[in-house]
Design a protein around this motif. Structure first.
Motif, mmCIF file in Angstrom:
data_model
loop_
_atom_site.group_PDB
_atom_site.id
_atom_site.type_symbol
_atom_site.label_atom_id
_atom_site.label_comp_id
_atom_site.label_asym_id
_atom_site.label_seq_id
_atom_site.Cartn_x
_atom_site.Cartn_y
_atom_site.Cartn_z
ATOM 1 N N MET A 47 -0.132 2.728 7.485
ATOM 2 C CA MET A 47 -0.080 1.480 7.923
ATOM 3 C C MET A 47 0.149 1.197 9.304
ATOM 4 O O MET A 47 -0.428 0.635 10.099
ATOM 5 C CB MET A 47 1.028 0.401 7.119
ATOM 6 C CG MET A 47 0.563 0.092 5.812
ATOM 7 S SD MET A 47 -1.118 -0.058 5.323
ATOM 8 C CE MET A 47 -1.227 -1.690 5.906
ATOM 9 N N ILE B 272 -3.192 1.919 11.178
ATOM 10 C CA ILE B 272 -3.764 0.492 11.131
ATOM 11 C C ILE B 272 -3.352 -0.248 12.232
ATOM 12 O O ILE B 272 -4.093 -0.996 13.013
ATOM 13 C CB ILE B 272 -3.875 -0.201 9.829
ATOM 14 C CG1 ILE B 272 -4.630 0.723 8.764
ATOM 15 C CG2 ILE B 272 -4.415 -1.620 9.871
ATOM 16 C CD1 ILE B 272 -4.644 0.020 7.443
ATOM 17 N N LYS C 94 -4.474 -13.867 10.309
ATOM 18 C CA LYS C 94 -5.223 -13.970 9.043
ATOM 19 C C LYS C 94 -5.352 -12.689 8.454
ATOM 20 O O LYS C 94 -5.258 -12.236 7.283
ATOM 21 C CB LYS C 94 -6.951 -14.361 9.524
ATOM 22 C CG LYS C 94 -6.901 -15.877 9.508
ATOM 23 C CD LYS C 94 -7.535 -16.484 8.106
ATOM 24 C CE LYS C 94 -7.539 -17.917 8.018
ATOM 25 N NZ LYS C 94 -7.601 -18.217 6.536
ATOM 26 N N GLN C 95 -5.421 -11.558 9.375
ATOM 27 C CA GLN C 95 -5.663 -10.163 8.824
ATOM 28 C C GLN C 95 -4.046 -9.877 8.357
ATOM 29 O O GLN C 95 -3.751 -9.261 7.153
ATOM 30 C CB GLN C 95 -5.728 -9.261 10.027
ATOM 31 C CG GLN C 95 -7.405 -9.036 10.284
ATOM 32 C CD GLN C 95 -7.961 -10.433 10.920
ATOM 33 O OE1 GLN C 95 -7.365 -11.023 11.714
ATOM 34 N NE2 GLN C 95 -9.241 -10.597 10.575
ATOM 35 N N ALA D 83 -3.617 -11.347 4.959
ATOM 36 C CA ALA D 83 -4.567 -10.665 3.844
ATOM 37 C C ALA D 83 -3.694 -9.303 3.502
ATOM 38 O O ALA D 83 -3.547 -9.312 2.341
ATOM 39 C CB ALA D 83 -5.838 -10.092 4.350
ATOM 40 N N LEU D 84 -3.220 -8.594 4.529
ATOM 41 C CA LEU D 84 -2.416 -7.647 4.191
ATOM 42 C C LEU D 84 -1.123 -7.733 3.316
ATOM 43 O O LEU D 84 -0.800 -7.290 2.388
ATOM 44 C CB LEU D 84 -1.857 -6.729 5.382
ATOM 45 C CG LEU D 84 -3.054 -6.116 6.356
ATOM 46 C CD1 LEU D 84 -2.367 -5.457 7.591
ATOM 47 C CD2 LEU D 84 -3.437 -5.008 5.534
ATOM 48 N N LYS D 85 -0.507 -8.986 3.618
ATOM 49 C CA LYS D 85 0.691 -9.483 2.790
ATOM 50 C C LYS D 85 0.190 -9.823 1.609
ATOM 51 O O LYS D 85 0.791 -9.489 0.581
ATOM 52 C CB LYS D 85 1.040 -10.735 3.504
ATOM 53 C CG LYS D 85 1.919 -10.340 4.621
ATOM 54 C CD LYS D 85 2.659 -11.560 5.347
ATOM 55 C CE LYS D 85 3.812 -11.895 4.743
ATOM 56 N NZ LYS D 85 4.618 -12.993 5.580
ATOM 57 N N ALA D 86 -1.052 -10.514 1.244
ATOM 58 C CA ALA D 86 -1.575 -11.043 -0.132
ATOM 59 C C ALA D 86 -1.914 -9.432 -0.745
ATOM 60 O O ALA D 86 -1.537 -9.213 -2.050
ATOM 61 C CB ALA D 86 -2.677 -11.707 -0.102
ATOM 62 N N ILE D 87 -2.487 -8.622 -0.317
ATOM 63 C CA ILE D 87 -2.966 -7.315 -0.764
ATOM 64 C C ILE D 87 -1.699 -6.813 -1.262
ATOM 65 O O ILE D 87 -1.703 -6.147 -2.331
ATOM 66 C CB ILE D 87 -3.938 -6.720 0.234
ATOM 67 C CG1 ILE D 87 -5.062 -7.161 0.251
ATOM 68 C CG2 ILE D 87 -4.001 -5.133 -0.399
ATOM 69 C CD1 ILE D 87 -5.975 -6.400 1.497
ATOM 70 N N GLY D 88 -0.702 -6.847 -0.557
ATOM 71 C CA GLY D 88 0.465 -6.024 -1.079
ATOM 72 C C GLY D 88 1.585 -5.369 -0.030
ATOM 73 O O GLY D 88 1.641 -4.123 -0.355
ATOM 74 N N VAL D 89 1.374 -5.684 1.290
ATOM 75 C CA VAL D 89 2.248 -5.215 2.125
ATOM 76 C C VAL D 89 3.498 -5.968 2.362
ATOM 77 O O VAL D 89 3.453 -7.203 2.669
ATOM 78 C CB VAL D 89 1.357 -4.924 3.187
ATOM 79 C CG1 VAL D 89 2.321 -4.259 4.756
ATOM 80 C CG2 VAL D 89 0.220 -4.187 3.332
ATOM 81 N N THR D 90 4.639 -5.060 2.108
ATOM 82 C CA THR D 90 5.878 -5.782 2.248
ATOM 83 C C THR D 90 6.140 -6.287 3.872
ATOM 84 O O THR D 90 5.470 -5.822 4.768
ATOM 85 C CB THR D 90 6.847 -5.220 1.888
ATOM 86 O OG1 THR D 90 7.026 -4.042 2.804
ATOM 87 C CG2 THR D 90 6.883 -4.904 0.434
ATOM 88 N N PRO E 105 1.312 -15.622 2.222
ATOM 89 C CA PRO E 105 0.193 -15.021 1.804
ATOM 90 C C PRO E 105 -0.828 -15.860 1.005
ATOM 91 O O PRO E 105 -2.034 -15.663 1.249
ATOM 92 C CB PRO E 105 0.649 -14.028 0.804
ATOM 93 C CG PRO E 105 1.879 -14.393 0.323
ATOM 94 C CD PRO E 105 2.528 -14.988 1.592
ATOM 95 N N ALA E 106 -0.216 -16.898 0.473
ATOM 96 C CA ALA E 106 -1.292 -17.880 0.028
ATOM 97 C C ALA E 106 -2.151 -18.657 1.019
ATOM 98 O O ALA E 106 -3.112 -19.069 0.760
ATOM 99 C CB ALA E 106 -0.556 -19.169 -0.665
ATOM 100 N N VAL F 266 -4.150 -17.221 3.043
ATOM 101 C CA VAL F 266 -5.563 -16.418 3.229
ATOM 102 C C VAL F 266 -6.401 -17.116 2.464
ATOM 103 O O VAL F 266 -7.769 -16.828 2.683
ATOM 104 C CB VAL F 266 -5.377 -14.933 2.684
ATOM 105 C CG1 VAL F 266 -4.469 -14.037 3.615
ATOM 106 C CG2 VAL F 266 -4.719 -14.881 1.326
#
Ligand SMILES: Nc1ncnc2c1ncn2[C@@H]1O[C@H](COP(=O)(O)OP(=O)(O)OP(=O)(O)O)[C@@H](O)[C@H]1O
Ligand SMILES: [Mg+2]
Lengths: 249, 378
Positions: B1, B4, B285-286, B289-296, B373-374, B376
């Protein structure tokens, strides 16, 4: 109001699938200034694997709110959500984040690709987040990009891709870590009818599998016929649950 | 990460360079100004540093610095010599006089008279000539920076005659000295000769320089001299400090430099803060998105810290290199002679850079952490 309009055969066929999401009594309130607005009024619903489930309804009916709660990114005010048997809102914050990382793939309407890394790296993000080395993650993402017919675009940055190509990258990102649940909000809103259909066909091919559930929020009636099951939301209540759209829509 | 995170940052060239510029600019301003400040005020102690052998300086109790002094009776020398623990003691004269330069203009000079026999009290090194040349009649040494005030570039001062208090003085050598705070010309000569150059009053012995016997500490001997003679005896470092303090207390220099350093910090916070929060906002936004996908949140925090660290270390390095180049580029200029960068200064600017990034990074990070995260799906 008729809630279920399916034939008994349809229902039996559906019940064969494993329950992916079991939502019970989902209530969600939002604070709007001084007043509280109830957006979801106690929703009970099951989403099964092996199916492509559409959530449709008018703007503001609560579609996005419902799937956000179902996939663990928005806390319900009340109710319980089990995803593959896990009571996700009983998990700690970190556990929930990791649960999403392992089990859920997201396709956002605006794709939200990272502009400064190439298509392959974008598609590999969930694997990288899981701790996989960048090179192996990219290699795995490449396979998927190939399957989505954009393998030759893998080294381009998102802004060098067309909207449809970006969407494929977003789809690859949603699927690369083989999640058991794929969630899309308005995947075709930005596309013309033909591309919209193509994307949905593609999703059918890659995202629907025996052990995988796929929920799609849309109000794009051009693609309703591709659904295995349609949930209609009206003002925060499920008013229809069947294989086809109810008459009058 | 982290890869990134770094790519997110470096991919946005405009903001990345903006951030680098902000940090480098702050570092340069803070480091460079502090360096000039420290070196300038240290020149308040140049009189002490230019007489490296002296371990103890003895003076009249009212004397404050090497420049602000009051002469003692000549008997002071013997009094100091008779104090136990004093290995040696020599007379040292510092006085101001006026001299005509080659263009006929009057130039204020400092006359330094050093012990006839030992020449103790001269700067350590010579630029030209040998110290022993002072033993020749009428000879004086001039300091290398003062030289540039008295003579045009390329003009050879050796052999030049000056007139001091109606006495003849011949420049026979150039001393490698630390310039005084005012960069005033300094002429070194024998003590006996200096007495002739300085208009006569009864007392002209301004300092007695002393060395300490083996086995004695400088502090103890200085203390003993003070007690037994009633004069003020200070270890060399203390007199040096008094010279520095005198500049600090009697000039607007600390305030002026303080303001510049504070400005450097504020400009840094402003540029870096604005650019960083713009960067975060562009990428919110990115991050969502990372938070939604699963980055703590913890990993998101690490990403922002990695971004801040990259910007901070590269920007800081550029700023310090800039300062070094500046000091190096001007090292030939007499105004900057002997300038060096004490290690504390890059350290101070490093702390400032860390503070800038911690402050601005924290503010930006909070908005990322707060992003649901919501969001996104909206
Ligand atoms: N974060 C929020 N704060 C306040 N109200 C919200 C929030 N999110 C949603 N709402 C409200 O909840 C209701 C349902 O919103 P939701 O986004 O779920 O609708 P939707 O069915 O997805 O609509 P659309 O088709 O326009 O996307 C709306 O009235 C909206 O204003
Ligand atoms: Mg919506």
């Amino acid at each position: 109001m008729a809630k279920k309009m399916d034939t008994p055969e349809n229902i039996d066929a559906r019940l064969d699938g494993e329950t992916a999401i079991c939502a019970r009594g989902i209530v969600r309130d939002f604070q709007a200034g001084q007043s509280t607005i109830r957006v979801l009024h106690g929703i009970d619903s099951d989403i099964r694997s092996g199916e492509m489930t559409y959530v449709v309804g008018e703007s503001g009916s609560g579609k996005t709110t419902l799937i956000s709660i179902m996939c663990g990114i928005l806390w319900p005010t009340d109710g319980e959500v089990k995803v593959f048997g896990t009571d996700i809102y009983a998990l700690s914050d970190t556990e929930l984040v990791n649960f999403r990382l392992e089990n859920i793939g997201f396709i956002f309407q605006q794709y939200n690709l990272i502009p400064s890394i190439d298509a392959a790296a974008n598609a590999a993000v969930p694997l990288i987040a899981q701790g996989m080395a960048i090179e192996s993650a990219r290699r795995k993402a490449m396979e998927l990009l190939d399957a989505l017919n954009i393998g030759d675009q893998a080294e381009k940055l998102p802004n060098q891709l067309s909207g449809g190509q970006q969407q494929r990258v977003a789809i690859a990102r949603a699927l690369v870590h083989e999640p058991r649940l794929v969630v899309c909000d308005e995947p075709t809103a930005a596309l013309d009818a033909r591309s919209g259909r193509r994307v949905m066909d593609l999703l059918r091919d890659v995202a629907v599998a025996e052990d995988r559930a796929c929920i799609i929020v849309t109000h794009d009636n051009r693609i309703f016929d591709l659904a295995d099951r349609i949930l209609v939301l009206e003002d925060g209540r499920v008013t229809h649950d069947g294989v086809e759209m109810p008459d009058g829509h | 990460m982290l890869w990134i995170a770094i790519r997110m940052l470096t991919g946005d060239k405009q903001k990345f360079y903006g951030l680098l510029f902000g940090i480098a600019f702050s570092t340069l301003l803070i480091t460079q100004q502090l360096t000039i400040f420290v070196n300038l005020i240290e020149r308040g102690a140049s009189g002490v540093y230019s007489a490296p052998e002296a371990e103890i300086w003895v003076m009249d109790p009212v004397t404050r610095t090497t420049e602000v002094n009051y002469a003692m009776p000549p008997t002071a020398l013997d009094e100091v010599r008779s104090v136990q623990g004093v290995e040696w003691a020599v007379p040292h004269l510092r006085a101001v006089a006026s001299v005509r330069n080659s263009e006929g203009d009057l130039e204020g000079v400092t006359i330094v008279g050093v012990d006839d026999a030992t020449l103790i009290g001269l700067p350590e090194r010579m630029v030209e000539g040998d110290k022993s040349i002072l033993l020749q009649p009428d000879s004086v040494l001039i300091d290398d920076v003062g030289l540039t005030k008295m003579f045009a570039p390329g003009e050879n001062p050796i052999g030049e005659r000056l007139e001091l208090n109606d006495q003849r003085a011949v420049i026979r050598g150039i001393a490698d000295a630390i310039p005084s705070f005012t960069s005033q010309v300094t002429l070194y000569t024998k003590y006996s000769q200096a007495l002739n150059y300085v208009p006569g009053t009864r007392n002209r012995l301004t300092f007695v320089l002393a060395g300490v016997r083996d086995g004695e500490t400088v502090e103890a001997v200085a203390q003993r001299i003070t007690e037994e003679t009633g004069l003020k005896a200070l270890p060399r470092e203390e007199l040096a400090q008094s010279g520095i303090d005198f500049i600090v207390e009697n000039t607007g220099i600390p305030l002026n430099f303080g303001i510049t350093v504070a400005l450097g910090f504020i400009v840094g916070v402003a540029i870096v803060g604005l650019t960083f929060s713009l960067f975060i906002r562009d990428n919110i936004k990115q991050f969502g998105a990372l938070k939604a996908i699963g980055v703590t949140n913890f990993k998101i925090g690490q990403m922002v810290v990695a971004q801040a660290t990259l910007v901070g270390s590269v920007g800081y390095a550029l700023g310090v290199i800039g300062t070094v180049l500046f000091i190096w580029g001007f090292s030939g200029n007499p105004t900057f002679k002997g300038f060096y960068i004490p290690w504390q200064i890059p350290f101070v600017s490093l702390v400032a850079v860390i503070a800038i990034l911690a402050l601005t990074g924290w503010i930006s990070l909070r908005s990322v952490m707060r992003t649901e995260p919501a969001a996104v799906f909206r």
